[in-house]
Design a protein around this motif. Structure first.
Motif, PDB file in Angstrom:
ATOM      1  N   MET A   1       5.842  -8.142   9.836  1.00 13.72           N
ATOM      2  CA  MET A   1       7.145  -9.068   9.398  1.00 13.72           C
ATOM      3  C   MET A   1       7.852  -7.807   9.041  1.00 13.72           C
ATOM      4  N   THR A   2       8.966  -7.347   9.934  1.00 13.38           N
ATOM      5  CA  THR A   2      10.156  -6.799   9.211  1.00 13.38           C
ATOM      6  C   THR A   2      10.321  -6.400   7.671  1.00 13.38           C
ATOM      7  N   HIS A   3      10.267  -4.908   6.925  1.00  9.26           N
ATOM      8  CA  HIS A   3      10.289  -4.981   5.905  1.00  9.26           C
ATOM      9  C   HIS A   3      11.815  -5.927   5.401  1.00  9.26           C
ATOM     10  N   ASP A  50       9.728 -14.749  12.165  1.00 15.91           N
ATOM     11  CA  ASP A  50       8.379 -14.169  11.695  1.00 15.91           C
ATOM     12  C   ASP A  50       8.125 -14.974   9.188  1.00 15.91           C
ATOM     13  N   GLY A  51       9.149 -15.655   8.841  1.00 11.94           N
ATOM     14  CA  GLY A  51       9.088 -15.906   7.432  1.00 11.94           C
ATOM     15  C   GLY A  51      10.238 -15.719   7.198  1.00 11.94           C
ATOM     16  N   PHE A  67       4.958 -16.228   7.990  1.00 14.60           N
ATOM     17  CA  PHE A  67       4.701 -17.245   8.598  1.00 14.60           C
ATOM     18  C   PHE A  67       3.189 -16.678   9.075  1.00 14.60           C
ATOM     19  N   TYR A  68       2.907 -15.442   9.424  1.00 11.01           N
ATOM     20  CA  TYR A  68       1.720 -15.016   9.709  1.00 11.01           C
ATOM     21  C   TYR A  68       0.160 -15.712   8.778  1.00 11.01           C
ATOM     22  N   ASP A  69       0.319 -15.574   7.027  1.00 10.90           N
ATOM     23  CA  ASP A  69      -0.595 -15.715   6.273  1.00 10.90           C
ATOM     24  C   ASP A  69      -0.528 -17.260   5.808  1.00 10.90           C
ATOM     25  N   LEU A  70       0.302 -17.807   6.418  1.00  8.38           N
ATOM     26  CA  LEU A  70       0.432 -19.229   6.102  1.00  8.38           C
ATOM     27  C   LEU A  70      -0.827 -20.688   6.211  1.00  8.38           C
ATOM     28  N   ALA A  71      -1.375 -21.388   5.934  1.00  5.71           N
ATOM     29  CA  ALA A  71      -2.227 -22.194   7.515  1.00  5.71           C
ATOM     30  C   ALA A  71      -1.197 -23.244   7.170  1.00  5.71           C
ATOM     31  N   LEU A 100       0.152 -23.788   2.349  1.00  7.06           N
ATOM     32  CA  LEU A 100      -0.869 -23.633   2.238  1.00  7.06           C
ATOM     33  C   LEU A 100      -1.259 -21.590   2.506  1.00  7.06           C
ATOM     34  N   LEU A 101      -1.534 -21.175   2.095  1.00  4.57           N
ATOM     35  CA  LEU A 101      -1.953 -19.328   1.946  1.00  4.57           C
ATOM     36  C   LEU A 101      -2.675 -19.700   2.711  1.00  4.57           C
ATOM     37  N   GLY A 102      -3.762 -19.493   3.748  1.00  2.84           N
ATOM     38  CA  GLY A 102      -4.735 -19.185   4.925  1.00  2.84           C
ATOM     39  C   GLY A 102      -5.762 -18.199   4.244  1.00  2.84           C
TER      40      GLY A 102
END
Length: 102
Positions: A1-3, A50-51, A67-71, A100-102
């Motif tokens: 994700m961008t800053h 991305d988030g 979003f990539y950290d989400l389960a 829910l975090l993965g």
């Protein structure tokens, strides 16, 4: 994700990529004065592909969800108004987002 600061800066200045959604609200003079945030930029919520990045004030840290950290993510809504009038008007209620975090 961008800053996150880069995302907020681009959202404030525009234009933004087509997949982004931006939500903002003008900070009122009186409420800004009473909360000590009158010199802060307006609150901003940016949803990217991305988030999510949320800015409330300089006193509160940025809220960032990648979003990539989400389960799993789910959205639910509870209506407080029932009956025929609920069909003709948008019902008032609460929106809850479960993450829910993965």
């Amino acid at each position: 994700m961008t800053h996150p600061q880069t995302i907020l800066g681009q959202a404030r200045q525009g234009p933004v990529p087509a997949g982004w959604r931006i939500f903002t609200k003008k900070r009122g003079r009186v409420s800004g004065f009473l909360r000590g945030t009158s010199n802060d930029p307006d609150p901003l919520l940016v949803i990217t592909l991305d988030g999510v990045v949320e800015y409330v004030s300089d006193r509160k840290p940025l809220t960032v969800v990648d979003f990539y950290d989400l389960a799993e993510i789910s959205l639910s809504r509870q209506s407080e108004r029932m009956g025929r009038s609920a069909l003709s008007r948008r019902p008032k209620g609460k929106v809850a987002i479960c993450v829910l975090l993965g």
